[in-house]
Design a protein around this motif. Structure first.
Motif, PDB file in Angstrom:
ATOM      1  N   SER A 187     -25.728  46.650 -19.419  1.00  0.00           N
ATOM      2  CA  SER A 187     -25.276  45.310 -19.049  1.00  0.00           C
ATOM      3  C   SER A 187     -24.742  44.498 -20.230  1.00  0.00           C
ATOM      4  CB  SER A 187     -26.439  44.547 -18.385  1.00  0.00           C
ATOM      5  OG  SER A 187     -26.003  43.383 -17.762  1.00  0.00           O
ATOM      6  N   LEU A 220     -20.880  44.599 -21.567  1.00  0.00           N
ATOM      7  CA  LEU A 220     -19.935  43.998 -20.623  1.00  0.00           C
ATOM      8  C   LEU A 220     -20.116  42.485 -20.546  1.00  0.00           C
ATOM      9  CD1 LEU A 220     -20.038  46.765 -17.919  1.00  0.00           C
ATOM     10  CD2 LEU A 220     -17.974  45.920 -19.008  1.00  0.00           C
ATOM     11  N   GLN A 221     -21.365  42.031 -20.693  1.00  0.00           N
ATOM     12  CA  GLN A 221     -21.592  40.583 -20.720  1.00  0.00           C
ATOM     13  C   GLN A 221     -20.956  39.963 -21.961  1.00  0.00           C
ATOM     14  OE1 GLN A 221     -25.189  38.698 -19.508  1.00  0.00           O
ATOM     15  NE2 GLN A 221     -26.057  40.540 -18.590  1.00  0.00           N
ATOM     16  N   GLN A 246     -17.286  39.671 -21.272  1.00  0.00           N
ATOM     17  CA  GLN A 246     -17.031  38.543 -20.372  1.00  0.00           C
ATOM     18  C   GLN A 246     -17.073  37.227 -21.148  1.00  0.00           C
ATOM     19  OE1 GLN A 246     -16.130  38.604 -17.151  1.00  0.00           O
ATOM     20  NE2 GLN A 246     -16.048  36.374 -17.019  1.00  0.00           N
ATOM     21  N   HIS A 267     -11.895  45.205 -20.292  1.00  0.00           N
ATOM     22  CA  HIS A 267     -12.674  46.373 -20.694  1.00  0.00           C
ATOM     23  C   HIS A 267     -12.183  47.628 -19.970  1.00  0.00           C
ATOM     24  CE1 HIS A 267     -14.777  45.678 -16.830  1.00  0.00           C
ATOM     25  NE2 HIS A 267     -14.984  46.978 -16.877  1.00  0.00           N
ATOM     26  N   SER A 318     -14.450  51.106 -19.105  1.00  0.00           N
ATOM     27  CA  SER A 318     -15.781  51.643 -19.357  1.00  0.00           C
ATOM     28  C   SER A 318     -15.839  53.135 -19.127  1.00  0.00           C
ATOM     29  CB  SER A 318     -16.824  50.907 -18.518  1.00  0.00           C
ATOM     30  OG  SER A 318     -16.634  51.205 -17.184  1.00  0.00           O
ATOM     31  N   ASN A 331      -1.363  51.517 -10.238  1.00  0.00           N
ATOM     32  CA  ASN A 331      -0.725  50.233  -9.955  1.00  0.00           C
ATOM     33  C   ASN A 331       0.305  49.882 -11.007  1.00  0.00           C
ATOM     34  OD1 ASN A 331      -2.358  49.586 -12.058  1.00  0.00           O
ATOM     35  ND2 ASN A 331      -3.346  47.833 -11.100  1.00  0.00           N
ATOM     36  N   ILE A 342     -15.405  58.504 -13.769  1.00  0.00           N
ATOM     37  CA  ILE A 342     -15.966  57.757 -12.644  1.00  0.00           C
ATOM     38  C   ILE A 342     -16.715  58.741 -11.775  1.00  0.00           C
ATOM     39  CG2 ILE A 342     -15.492  56.177 -10.754  1.00  0.00           C
ATOM     40  CD1 ILE A 342     -12.764  55.732 -11.920  1.00  0.00           C
ATOM     41  N   GLU A 343     -17.992  58.881 -12.020  1.00  0.00           N
ATOM     42  CA  GLU A 343     -18.830  59.762 -11.214  1.00  0.00           C
ATOM     43  C   GLU A 343     -18.200  61.151 -11.093  1.00  0.00           C
ATOM     44  OE1 GLU A 343     -19.439  57.416  -7.699  1.00  0.00           O
ATOM     45  OE2 GLU A 343     -20.512  55.883  -8.819  1.00  0.00           O
ATOM     46  N   GLU A 371     -10.182  58.704 -14.291  1.00  0.00           N
ATOM     47  CA  GLU A 371      -9.151  57.694 -14.081  1.00  0.00           C
ATOM     48  C   GLU A 371      -8.525  57.375 -15.427  1.00  0.00           C
ATOM     49  OE1 GLU A 371      -9.407  53.749 -11.490  1.00  0.00           O
ATOM     50  OE2 GLU A 371     -10.026  53.403 -13.549  1.00  0.00           O
ATOM     51  N   PHE A 413      -8.521  50.319  -8.843  1.00  0.00           N
ATOM     52  CA  PHE A 413      -9.640  49.526  -9.360  1.00  0.00           C
ATOM     53  C   PHE A 413      -9.266  48.849 -10.672  1.00  0.00           C
ATOM     54  CE2 PHE A 413     -13.706  49.106 -11.750  1.00  0.00           C
ATOM     55  CZ  PHE A 413     -14.239  48.088 -10.977  1.00  0.00           C
ATOM     56  N   ALA A 414      -8.689  47.652 -10.555  1.00  0.00           N
ATOM     57  CA  ALA A 414      -8.527  46.786 -11.718  1.00  0.00           C
ATOM     58  C   ALA A 414      -9.725  45.840 -11.660  1.00  0.00           C
ATOM     59  CB  ALA A 414      -7.222  46.019 -11.651  1.00  0.00           C
ATOM     60  N   PRO A 415     -10.645  45.928 -12.623  1.00  0.00           N
ATOM     61  CA  PRO A 415     -11.862  45.109 -12.529  1.00  0.00           C
ATOM     62  C   PRO A 415     -11.559  43.624 -12.340  1.00  0.00           C
ATOM     63  CG  PRO A 415     -12.041  46.649 -14.370  1.00  0.00           C
ATOM     64  CD  PRO A 415     -10.652  46.791 -13.818  1.00  0.00           C
ATOM     65  N   GLU A 416     -10.481  43.134 -12.975  1.00  0.00           N
ATOM     66  CA  GLU A 416     -10.161  41.695 -12.881  1.00  0.00           C
ATOM     67  C   GLU A 416      -9.930  41.282 -11.433  1.00  0.00           C
ATOM     68  OE1 GLU A 416      -9.353  43.835 -16.179  1.00  0.00           O
ATOM     69  OE2 GLU A 416      -7.797  43.841 -14.667  1.00  0.00           O
ATOM     70  N   HIS A 461     -25.890  50.388  -7.972  1.00  0.00           N
ATOM     71  CA  HIS A 461     -25.803  50.737  -9.393  1.00  0.00           C
ATOM     72  C   HIS A 461     -24.950  51.999  -9.503  1.00  0.00           C
ATOM     73  CE1 HIS A 461     -27.098  50.082 -13.498  1.00  0.00           C
ATOM     74  NE2 HIS A 461     -27.388  51.366 -13.620  1.00  0.00           N
ATOM     75  N   THR A 462     -23.689  51.842  -9.132  1.00  0.00           N
ATOM     76  CA  THR A 462     -22.711  52.923  -9.147  1.00  0.00           C
ATOM     77  C   THR A 462     -21.740  52.661 -10.289  1.00  0.00           C
ATOM     78  OG1 THR A 462     -21.277  51.616  -7.745  1.00  0.00           O
ATOM     79  CG2 THR A 462     -22.801  53.094  -6.626  1.00  0.00           C
ATOM     80  N   ALA A 463     -20.786  53.550 -10.491  1.00  0.00           N
ATOM     81  CA  ALA A 463     -19.801  53.332 -11.551  1.00  0.00           C
ATOM     82  C   ALA A 463     -19.179  51.944 -11.397  1.00  0.00           C
ATOM     83  CB  ALA A 463     -18.730  54.417 -11.499  1.00  0.00           C
ATOM     84  N   MET A 464     -18.806  51.589 -10.158  1.00  0.00           N
ATOM     85  CA  MET A 464     -18.145  50.308  -9.924  1.00  0.00           C
ATOM     86  C   MET A 464     -19.115  49.137 -10.070  1.00  0.00           C
ATOM     87  SD  MET A 464     -15.804  49.255  -6.628  1.00  0.00           S
ATOM     88  CE  MET A 464     -14.570  50.529  -6.695  1.00  0.00           C
ATOM     89  N   ARG A 509     -21.858  48.968 -11.713  1.00  0.00           N
ATOM     90  CA  ARG A 509     -22.312  48.824 -13.093  1.00  0.00           C
ATOM     91  C   ARG A 509     -21.291  48.091 -13.944  1.00  0.00           C
ATOM     92  NH1 ARG A 509     -24.679  54.792 -14.354  1.00  0.00           N
ATOM     93  NH2 ARG A 509     -24.419  54.104 -16.484  1.00  0.00           N
ATOM     94  N   GLU A 510     -20.011  48.169 -13.542  1.00  0.00           N
ATOM     95  CA  GLU A 510     -18.971  47.469 -14.290  1.00  0.00           C
ATOM     96  C   GLU A 510     -18.859  46.017 -13.891  1.00  0.00           C
ATOM     97  OE1 GLU A 510     -14.869  48.847 -14.791  1.00  0.00           O
ATOM     98  OE2 GLU A 510     -15.702  50.839 -14.468  1.00  0.00           O
ATOM     99  N   PRO A 550     -22.499  43.050 -14.590  1.00  0.00           N
ATOM    100  CA  PRO A 550     -22.731  42.296 -15.827  1.00  0.00           C
ATOM    101  C   PRO A 550     -21.715  41.174 -16.019  1.00  0.00           C
ATOM    102  CG  PRO A 550     -22.792  44.663 -16.254  1.00  0.00           C
ATOM    103  CD  PRO A 550     -22.271  44.484 -14.858  1.00  0.00           C
ATOM    104  N   ARG A 551     -20.462  41.439 -15.630  1.00  0.00           N
ATOM    105  CA  ARG A 551     -19.431  40.418 -15.837  1.00  0.00           C
ATOM    106  C   ARG A 551     -19.646  39.247 -14.882  1.00  0.00           C
ATOM    107  NH1 ARG A 551     -14.610  42.713 -19.139  1.00  0.00           N
ATOM    108  NH2 ARG A 551     -14.354  40.469 -19.336  1.00  0.00           N
ATOM    109  N   ALA A 583     -22.499  38.334 -13.691  1.00  0.00           N
ATOM    110  CA  ALA A 583     -23.688  37.635 -14.188  1.00  0.00           C
ATOM    111  C   ALA A 583     -23.309  36.705 -15.333  1.00  0.00           C
ATOM    112  CB  ALA A 583     -24.744  38.645 -14.633  1.00  0.00           C
TER     113      ALA A 583
END
Lengths: 299, 330
Positions: free
Chosen positions: A125, A128-129, A132, A138, A140, A177, A196-197, A201, B73-76, B98-101, B103-104, B107-108, B110
């Motif tokens: 965590s 990434l915090q 932010q 990021h 990951s 994209n 990714i699992e 990507e 999947f663009a996190p933004e 608590h998967t790859a997505m 988990r990313e 935290p942000r 939060a």
């Protein structure tokens, strides 16, 4: 030239047993290491510096024993190290991220690197915090990272339009994209392959940014003897946590006060002794299937 | 006390992941009888089936963020959709897998909302007599556990480990009263250009979510040595994993590694083949419900955590086991 900051955490060696005492995890005689995922991050920082020039600064938040991990990072090749004295900090990711962000911000890194997660808390965590808080994008779980100039990024072939079979018979999805044109202008970009699992990507992100390291990103090097000697002369600075907030304790600062607390620490439930399945291999196989059905209520 | 809980319902290839239902179950537990459970879906081009599935399992309101920016999947973009949901619902807690997505994103979110984040939760202890709610989570990949709770005054962000919490139960059709809403949100400037996604797993089950894991160690001896394990996993509808020894030896990809470095798995059935049981591997699998160990060495530490042990050659035993299971299923 790249200014690279690596976030490190010192953790128990993964081959250590964890013994609990009333005051917490017993550290007596335990071997400590750099969190294995952070080792990949550090190695990547050194490789990027070797390629592009620049500087690598290792930053850790932790008690005094963390100095050792930072000294090791210097011996492996980091140029400078900073330890935020975490002994007075509440044990919460929000607080630790607040402290690390305060330390990293004035360094203005081009690239922030960290492990995907630490093998002790396992939360993944804090880094990434920090990103932010610093407004950094990021990527990951990187398994490959390449830093590109603006021109190199623009010259990449068009993205993700093809759907079909990859070289290894795997399917390539058309979910891309786009390329550099969809991104904000930057001097440099990072092309990152991320896990990714089990799928891979590939993303392009502008720098400055955070990249977190997954296993397989690289093969971390060991400290060399000359490296260990040189490390003794490299700068290792300790920052008292209260300095970060003008002398105030983290707990009294709105954007650093802890959000969670540990209320209990306990060992895993013990497993009952198992049984060996006797006989010839064919008898063992039949007996096991029977036991899984009748006794374990599975299948 | 009743609460408002928001669930990020993650889907993959157009279907909800099981952990979304587990998060929904946890959300109902946290919300209390009179509380409200909201779910948010991120999609590009509709998610009516997913929304219906969430309503069928008791979601009160399903918010659908639908935009081409959510295709890759663009996190933004996902964070913007989640931010809009947070603003619309103002939840006491946000739950994600608590998967790859997850988990990313967690935290942000939060950090952006001044919220606490408790990650990788394996059990929830409801509050008793006005006490706090306890979240149980592993440390050192399961060598120890901690109970954490949130300090008052801020929202909660929780990621739940797949395969550990009970999924939300289906609700009788007559009692379903949930609604579906479109969730407007502003697509931000994107910082992530997704160039390609290579499905190396061939859409196979993720290790963390598999009910059965068949795992190989150094005893498997080569990449080809994993074939009998794949056949066994195939019959059981499970996934194949590996020890660090097997990965370091180059028999398989690091993506399959189970242990304190690598993945932590908690399937119903774990079958360890040719794995000696180093401490760091045991940390990653010893919370599985039933453990079977197959190893030539009767003194291998893996037998210390196994419910059922077979001392023998995995190349003999595993194919026999596969055949036995095929017969039993026929």
């Amino acid at each position: 030239m790249l200014k690279i900051v690596v976030l490190l955490k010192q953790t128990f060696d993964t081959e250590e047993k964890i013994v609990l005492s009333p005051s917490g995890v017993n550290e007596q005689g335990a071997k400590f290491i750099i969190n294995p995922y952070d080792e990949y991050a550090l190695e990547e920082a050194l490789r990027q510096r070797e390629k592009h020039g620049g500087q690598v600064i290792a930053v850790a938040c932790g008690p005094e024993r963390s100095q050792e991990a930072l000294r090791t990072a210097l011996a492996i090749g980091a140029d400078e190290a900073i330890r935020v004295d975490g002994s007075s900090l509440p044990d919460d990711g929000f607080t630790v991220a607040g402290a690390l962000a305060k330390v990293v911000e004035p360094l203005q890194p081009d690239l922030l690197l960290a492990g995907l997660f630490a093998v002790d808390s396992g939360a993944g965590s804090v880094a990434l915090q920090v990103a932010q808080r610093l407004g950094l994008p990021h990527a990951s779980a990187a398994v490959k990272a390449t830093v590109l100039t603006k021109a190199e990024a623009a010259a990449l072939p068009a993205a993700g339009g093809s759907k079909g079979q990859g070289a290894g018979g795997e399917s390539v999805s058309a979910s891309g994209n786009g390329g550099v044109s969809v991104l904000p202008q930057a001097e440099r970009y990072a092309l990152v392959e991320r896990d990714i699992e089990g799928d891979t990507e590939t993303v392009l992100i502008p720098l400055p940014a955070l990249i977190t390291a997954q296993q397989g990103l690289n093969e971390p090097r060991y400290p060399s003897l000359p490296g260990i000697m040189k490390a003794k002369k490299k700068p290792l600075r300790t920052v008292d946590a209260s300095e970060l907030w003008g002398g105030a304790a983290a707990a009294s600062v709105a954007d650093a006060a802890p959000r969670t607390q540990r209320t209990q620490l306990f060992p895993p439930p013990p497993r009952a002794a198992g049984k060996l399945v006797p006989g010839e291999p064919s008898e063992q196989a039949a007996a096991l299937v029977h036991l899984l059905r009748s006794e374990a209520k599975l299948l | 006390m009743s609460k408002t809980i928001l669930v990020f319902a993650e889907s993959r290839d157009g279907a909800l992941r099981r952990v979304a239902f587990e998060a929904l179950g946890a959300a109902r537990q946290l919300a209390g009888k009179d509380g409200a459970v909201h779910a948010v879906l991120a999609c590009s081009g509709g998610a009516a089936d997913e929304a219906a599935a969430l309503l069928a399992r008791g979601a009160d309101v399903v918010h659908i963020a639908d935009d081409p920016a959510l295709r890759a999947f663009a996190p933004e973009a996902y964070l913007a959709a989640l931010g809009a949901a947070m603003a619309a619902v103002r939840p006491d807690a946000l739950l994600l897998g608590h998967t790859a997505m997850g988990r990313e994103l967690a935290p942000r979110v939060a950090a952006a909302h001044g919220a606490g984040h408790i990650a990788d939760v394996t059990a929830i202890e409801p509050s008793a007599d006005g006490g706090d709610v306890g979240f149980i989570r592993p440390l050192y990949a399961g060598k120890a556990f901690e109970r954490r709770s949130f300090l008052p005054g801020h929202p909660w962000v929780i990621t739940v480990r797949p395969n550990n919490l009970p999924a939300a139960e289906p609700v009788d059709a007559a009692e379903r009263k949930g609604t579906v809403q479109a969730l407007p949100f502003t697509v931000p400037a994107l910082y992530t250009a997704v160039r390609s996604l290579v499905r190396r797993t061939g859409g196979k089950l993720d290790l963390a979510e598999a009910d059965v894991v068949v795992s190989g160690g150094r005893g498997v001896r080569s990449a080809a040595g994993f074939e009998p394990l794949q056949a066994l996993a195939g019959v059981l509808g499970g996934a194949v994993g590996a020890s660090r020894g097997a990965c370091d030896a180059g028999y398989c990809d690091y993506a399959l590694q189970i242990g304190q470095t690598g993945k932590v798995v908690t399937p119903q059935l774990y079958i360890a083949c040719g794995i000696s049981g180093a401490i760091q591997h045991l940390a990653g699998m010893s919370q599985s419900r039933v453990i079977v160990a197959i190893n030539k060495d009767p003194d291998a530490p893996i037998f210390g955590v196994a419910d059922y042990g077979i001392v023998g050659d995995l190349f003999e035993v595993v194919p026999l086991l596969t055949a036995e299971l095929q017969r039993a299923q026929a």
